[in-house]
Scaffold this motif. Structure first.
Motif, short mmCIF file in Angstrom:
data_model
loop_
_atom_site.label_atom_id
_atom_site.label_comp_id
_atom_site.label_asym_id
_atom_site.label_seq_id
_atom_site.Cartn_x
_atom_site.Cartn_y
_atom_site.Cartn_z
N GLN A 180 65.84 52.38 45.05
CA GLN A 180 65.19 52.69 46.05
C GLN A 180 65.12 51.64 47.02
O GLN A 180 65.04 50.59 46.80
CB GLN A 180 63.71 53.00 45.69
CG GLN A 180 62.58 53.13 46.80
CD GLN A 180 61.13 53.17 46.24
OE1 GLN A 180 60.80 52.16 45.40
NE2 GLN A 180 60.35 54.27 46.57
N GLN A 192 52.94 56.23 50.81
CA GLN A 192 53.33 57.19 50.04
C GLN A 192 55.00 57.04 50.16
O GLN A 192 55.42 57.68 50.88
CB GLN A 192 52.85 58.27 49.55
CG GLN A 192 51.57 58.39 49.02
CD GLN A 192 50.73 59.93 48.90
OE1 GLN A 192 51.22 60.82 49.58
NE2 GLN A 192 50.00 59.81 48.01
N LYS A 205 59.22 57.54 49.39
CA LYS A 205 59.96 58.37 49.20
C LYS A 205 61.00 57.73 48.03
O LYS A 205 61.32 56.46 48.13
CB LYS A 205 60.83 59.23 50.12
CG LYS A 205 59.74 59.79 51.25
CD LYS A 205 59.08 60.99 50.64
CE LYS A 205 58.52 61.63 51.68
NZ LYS A 205 57.59 62.76 51.14
N ASP A 206 61.69 58.46 47.34
CA ASP A 206 63.00 58.08 46.68
C ASP A 206 64.15 57.86 47.84
O ASP A 206 63.95 58.42 48.81
CB ASP A 206 63.35 59.01 45.60
CG ASP A 206 62.43 59.09 44.29
OD1 ASP A 206 61.56 58.09 44.13
OD2 ASP A 206 62.67 60.01 43.48
N SER A 237 56.04 54.15 44.35
CA SER A 237 55.72 55.33 44.71
C SER A 237 54.43 55.31 45.76
O SER A 237 54.37 56.21 46.57
CB SER A 237 55.09 56.35 43.60
OG SER A 237 54.17 55.76 42.85
N GLU A 238 53.55 54.11 45.78
CA GLU A 238 52.54 54.08 46.80
C GLU A 238 52.09 52.80 46.78
O GLU A 238 52.20 51.99 45.85
CB GLU A 238 51.25 55.16 46.29
CG GLU A 238 50.06 55.06 47.08
CD GLU A 238 48.97 56.06 46.61
OE1 GLU A 238 49.14 57.14 46.84
OE2 GLU A 238 47.96 55.38 46.08
N ARG A 270 56.60 54.16 39.82
CA ARG A 270 56.92 55.26 38.73
C ARG A 270 58.08 54.63 38.11
O ARG A 270 59.16 54.59 38.49
CB ARG A 270 57.34 56.49 39.46
CG ARG A 270 57.74 57.62 38.67
CD ARG A 270 58.07 59.00 39.19
NE ARG A 270 59.59 58.93 39.63
CZ ARG A 270 59.77 58.62 40.93
NH1 ARG A 270 58.71 58.48 41.92
NH2 ARG A 270 60.91 58.48 41.44
#
Length: 578
Positions: free
Chosen positions: A504, A19, A21-22, A3-4, A69
């Motif tokens: 991802q 940050q 993205k999916d 996520s980051e 995440r």
């Protein structure tokens, strides 16, 4: 999912926070802007090799932090490891990996803010991310992962689990045989010791609860004179054992006689008389019980000595065999079982030999059937990967799954031979690749680096997407040596990895046709600020994407803008399924 990513004082990056993205994330920008440096930072935080030259000039330390995440399946996989190491986070769905690199040569690894060793950080990183193009974190380059991937691709988990169950049973039988086949002298010595210990416990004739009774008896015997005096004093008060003391019994008798006269004068007081008589009877019973207790106090010095010896005997046994009498008796039962095992070891060894032979044949039958299925499925996997490579402009490439076995005199029986085995069976599998005609197939780890390797990995990931559980895939230099038409194919395949497989994907590219499929498009640039170059990353919006794709096309004006919009329109159409 990643996520980051936070980077500080790393190479030309002073401070950067991305940050992601999916879905499909794309990094674009001029050569030298810092795209590969971002991936180097990612490699570092995943447990890769640390190089102090990557610390930004003028600083003492570089710091990289990656926040993930966790989806449900990955959370189930990692939570036991985190709990075992005491690394749980307040939010079970978030996992943070961090690494600090100092110019002194020291580097500190952290998981969820707590210091860990590099091995554990790398183990976590390998489960979360595959970096394609650099190889250090690429799970597909490790032969140990190939057989499980082949089995998962072929749906052989049930057969594999059945074989694993048989092998574990076989290993248990073999461990017991090894124990029983220890040196006979050692067994004889052990048997003598067990017999002595069992006899020692048996001779004590222990009883559960005995120790508490003995301690109570010892306390009474040690205080016998005081107890006798107290009993006499109590009885003197209750029933009067001398002429000088007026007893409770005498006073109760006088009270009862008085109440009897009152009842004769007023019969309404009869209930009071009955209650009084009840109290009188209780005092009489109490005195009788004290007399019985007193008459049983016949301890003598010899009995006290016996109690002391008995308690000391129990203490000696407890020091040898357990914390209390129950534990000592339990130890005795276990010793009896072990002694029986030694006594009947020859009979047991014969039983175990028969069981071992039966399991060696059963495991051989299961492993042989599994191996045949693997050979068939390996061909199917090879054809599927080569088809993907053709789409990726590698028509001449060959992919093979090399499966081998080894003879072993102690192995399981397969078609009249004895083969080495483990819980996965008799096979060792490795993925081999030849990128060009005339070249021999070689292990994946030895194929050419750069875009060729990345495309090989993309082909494999595309075929194995359903069974590959690594959530985040990173591709670097995947577009080397390919043009716009193949770039569109690569873009489609990269985006396809995100759905329905749910990966991802993060990719560095110079091809606008590939970048058009991004769900998150990041532009990497560098600027001269305060006399130093610094890397910046910007998440592009609709207009920004058109502008960046137009620049990547290398043309200007309305023609470039139209081409960029056309790329985005095509990718949107593919992604929507229209």
């Amino acid at each position: 999912m990643l996520s980051e990513l936070y980077i500080r004082n790393f190479a030309i990056i002073d401070e950067l926070r991305i940050q992601f993205k999916d879905g499909l994330n794309v990094l674009t920008g001029e050569t030298g802007a810092g795209k590969s440096i971002i991936l180097d930072a990612m490699t570092l935080v995943l447990g890769g090799r640390a190089d102090i030259t990557m610390v930004r000039a003028g600083n003492q330390e570089a710091y990289v932090e990656a926040t993930f995440r966790l989806e449900s399946s990955m959370k189930e996989d990692l939570t036991p490891i985190l709990e075992a190491e005491g690394l749980e986070a307040d939010d079970a769905e978030i996992l943070m990996l961090a690494r600090e690199l100092r110019t002194s040569g020291r580097n500190i690894c952290r998981i969820n803010g707590r210091a860990v060793n590099l091995t554990l950080l790398r183990e976590m990183g390998e489960r979360l991310v595959d970096i394609h193009g650099q190889g250090e974190h690429l799970s597909l380059l490790k032969p140990r992962s190939h057989l499980p991937l082949l089995d998962a691709y072929a749906g052989l988990e049930q057969q594999r689990e059945s074989l694993r169950s048989t092998i574990r049973e076989l290993k248990g039988v073999q461990r017991e045989q090894k124990t029983l086949r220890r040196d006979e002298r050692q067994l004889a010595q052990r048997a003598d010791l067990l017999k002595f210990q069992i006899d020692e416990i048996d001779s004590a004739q222990l009883k559960l609860g005995e120790e508490e009774e003995l301690r109570a008896d010892r306390k009474r015997a040690a205080n016998l004179e005081q107890i006798q005096n107290l009993c006499r004093n109590a009885l003197n008060i209750l029933v009067g054992q001398d002429d000088e003391t007026r007893s409770v019994q005498d006073m109760l008798g006088e009270g009862e006689r008085s109440l009897s006269h009152l009842v004769q004068l007023d019969d309404s007081l009869a209930p009071l008389l009955e209650r009084f008589q009840g109290v009188s009877y209780q005092f009489t019973d109490l005195a009788a019980e004290i007399m019985d207790y007193q008459s049983g106090l016949d301890f003598n010095g010899d009995h006290l000595d016996w109690l002391e010896e008995r308690i000391e005997l129990i203490n000696q046994l407890k020091r040898k065999y357990g914390a209390d009498v129950e534990a000592v008796l339990a130890w005795r039962e276990q010793a009896e079982k072990e002694l029986q095992g030694i006594t009947h070891s020859k009979e047991r060894l014969a039983e175990l030999a028969d069981t071992e032979d039966r399991l060696l044949h059963r495991a051989g039958t299961q492993a042989g059937r599994l191996s045949l299925r693997r050979l068939t499925e390996a061909d199917r996997l090879s054809q599927a990967v080569e088809k993907e490579l053709t789409d990726l402009s590698m028509k001449q490439a060959q992919f093979r799954v090399y499966i081998r076995q080894h003879d072993d005199e102690a192995g399981i029986y397969v078609d009249g031979k004895r083969l080495a085995f483990d819980e996965t069976g008799i096979d060792r599998a490795e993925f081999l690749v030849s990128a060009n005609i005339g070249e021999e197939t070689r292990p994946l780890a030895k194929v050419a680096s750069g875009g060729e390797t990345s495309r090989l990995m993309l082909a494999l990931k595309t075929v194995l997407a359903r069974v590959d559980e690594t959530p985040t895939l990173i591709f670097d230099e995947i577009d080397q040596g390919i043009g716009g038409r193949v770039g569109d194919v690569v873009g489609r395949k990269l985006w396809a990895l995100t759905t329905p497989a749910g990966h991802q994907v993060i990719v560095v590219t110079h091809l606008p046709q590939l970048a058009g499929y991004a769900d998150g498009h990041f532009h990497v640039s560098k600027q001269l600020l305060d006399g130093r170059m610094k890397t910046r990353v910007t998440l592009l919006d609709g207009d920004g994407r058109v502008e960046e794709l137009a620049a990547m096309l290398g043309t200007e004006g309305e023609h470039a803008t139209g081409g960029a919009q056309s790329i985005l329109t095509l990718s949107a159409s593919v992604k929507s399924g229209s």
